[in-house]
Design an enzyme around this catalytic site. Structure first.
Site, mmCIF file in Angstrom:
data_model
loop_
_atom_site.group_PDB
_atom_site.id
_atom_site.type_symbol
_atom_site.label_atom_id
_atom_site.label_comp_id
_atom_site.label_asym_id
_atom_site.label_seq_id
_atom_site.Cartn_x
_atom_site.Cartn_y
_atom_site.Cartn_z
ATOM 1 C CG ASP A 173 -0.360 -1.845 -0.107
ATOM 2 O OD1 ASP A 173 0.517 -2.752 -0.524
ATOM 3 O OD2 ASP A 173 -0.186 -1.631 1.286
ATOM 4 C CB SER A 196 1.150 -6.677 2.189
ATOM 5 O OG SER A 196 1.559 -6.007 1.290
ATOM 6 C CG ASP A 214 -2.200 -4.750 0.394
ATOM 7 O OD1 ASP A 214 -0.996 -5.129 -0.448
ATOM 8 O OD2 ASP A 214 -2.222 -4.267 1.276
ATOM 9 C CG ASP A 243 1.265 -5.632 -2.686
ATOM 10 O OD1 ASP A 243 0.584 -5.040 -2.997
ATOM 11 O OD2 ASP A 243 1.815 -5.447 -1.563
#
EC number: 5.4.2.10
Length: 447
Positions: free
Chosen positions: A246, A103, A244, A242
């Site tokens: 999400d 992440s 990833d 960010d």
């Protein structure tokens, strides 16, 4: 059953250091494969996505080996946002979805996140059962039942079409200049393409991943780069994702940042006006600002708080039948559209409100006045337990006594990094600083 490997969002750590090693990833893959292939017969599938970290290749191969050894067929999506895995797992009738990503963490970290066949993240109980299988060891499938692996080339495009479908039909972004910062991460292709296809003039930032520059001075945890681009290009808005994708932070046309709390406030108010906000409830974590709660109260709406972690937000939403939630850090969960936080989808909702109202981003980015909030992090080494130290416990008790009736105090271990997070809110900023500083000092002395 206690969990040792799994934190608030899967298994996470520094690549090539336990638990994020290739051998452990192979064991995790085998255990997950056995867990989701408890009933024999039929075709068993798992979809795997990843972000742009160099170590993603290693973990992708190790997980594939473990999964196929138990008879699972593996569908490899390549670099896609985390919400794409949540979408494509049920769409492709898979038993399991896996996202390889840490992440917002730096490139040397990585993680393994799991999604069930319904596209939602696994429960604590399911993760504990997978851990038990790792400890016990998993017998491989007979040679004739070993699974296959294949690349899926259009996974990103399927995701992009789903994201575009959440934007109001007939609405376009013509004339809108948008900076999109993809953090050199999983959405480096998807996000600019979606915005361009909807008519925006796109200024891309953080779209040159090299395996080691994910989240490096860019993205939602370092929005300054995007803010500079917004001002320099005279853009109407910046969308900061960010690694990833999400999470999202919004940058207005002046370069000011709107966090997840402000985005949720805007959406909750709008959805309430349209009769779309189920039971008049927004779900957020204990980290969300008290100002958000006051904003909702003034409109007859309710804030349901959960523990920290978007999966706990989603679990509460599912239990209560609510459809909007998220985190101050930028996870925005809209279960009408997705099974997990989706930064790009949330960014489109913000853009739609700009188009609908004709107002600039700055007019929509400040729905409420935040109560002064201070967050400090203290890093600790493996094996250390600073929160169990008597001097730290005494400092926390004294801080709680001083804050009683004047604000709130929250101290917790991060579920994704070796950090103790000390957060407090108080109208009296002097008291706020004193309380946080005293606790941080004691924790620092204990590590």
């Amino acid at each position: 059953m206690a969990r040792k490997l799994f934190g608030t969002d899967g298994v996470r750590g520094t690549a090539n250091i336990h638990p994020m090693t290739a051998s452990m990833a192979l064991s995790i893959g085998a255990a997950a494969g056995r867990y989701f292939r408890r009933e024999k017969g039929g075709v068993h599938r798992v979809v795997i996505g990843k972000d742009t970290r160099l170590s993603g290749y290693m973990f992708e191969n190790a997980l594939t080996a473990g999964l196929t050894s138990t008879g699972m067929n593996v569908l490899l999506l390549g670099p896609v946002p985390t919400p794409a895995v949540g979408l494509l797992t049920p769409s492709m009738r898979a038993d399991l979805g896996i996202m390889i990503s840490a992440s917002h963490n730096p490139s040397h970290d990585n993680g393994i996140k799991f999604f069930g066949p319904d596209g939602y993240k696994l429960s604590d109980e399911a993760e504990a059962e997978i851990e038990a299988l790792i400890d016990a060891g998993v017998d491989p499938a007979p040679a004739t039942e070993i699974g296959r692996a294949q690349r899926i080339d259009d996974g990103r495009f399927r995701y992009q079409e789903r994201v575009k479908s959440t934007f109001p039909s007939g609405m376009r972004l013509d004339g809108m200049k948008v900076v999109v910062d993809c953090a050199n991460g999983a959405a480096y292709r998807a996000a600019p393409e979606v915005l361009w296809e909807l008519g925006a003039e796109v200024i891309p930032v953080g779209v040159s991943p090299n395996g080691t520059n994910i989240n490096e001075k860019c993205g939602s945890t370092a929005p300054g780069t995007a803010a500079e681009a917004v001002v320099a290009h005279g853009a109407h808005i910046g969308i900061c994702l960010d690694g990833d994708a999400d999470r999202v932070m919004i940058i207005d046309e002046t370069g000011a940042v709107a966090d997840g709390d402000q985005i949720m406030a805007l959406m909750a108010a709008r959805w309430s006006e349209e009769g779309r906000l189920r039971d008049g409830t927004l779900v957020a974590t204990v980290m969300s600002n008290l100002g958000l709660e006051r904003f909702l109260d003034a409109r007859g709406l309710r804030l349901e708080r959960t523990g920290v972690g978007d999966r706990y937000v989603v679990e509460a939403m599912r239990r209560g039948g609510w459809n909007l939630g998220g985190e101050q850090s930028g996870h925005i969960v809209m279960t009408d559209y997705a099974t997990t936080g989706d930064g790009l989808m949330a960014g489109l909702q913000y853009l739609a409100e700009m188009v609908r109202t004709g107002q600039p981003a700055s007019a929509l980015a400040h729905s409420f006045e935040p109560v002064p909030q201070l967050l400090r992090n203290v890093r600790f080494a493996a094996g250390q337990t600073p929160l169990e130290t008597l001097s730290v416990q005494q400092a926390i008790a004294e801080g709680e006594a001083r804050m009683n009736g004047k604000g709130r105090l929250l101290i917790r271990k991060s579920g994704t990094e070796p950090l103790i997070r000390v957060m407090a809110e108080c109208e009296d900023e002097t008291l706020l600083s004193q309380v946080v500083d005293s606790i941080v000092t004691e924790i620092s002395a204990a590590v």
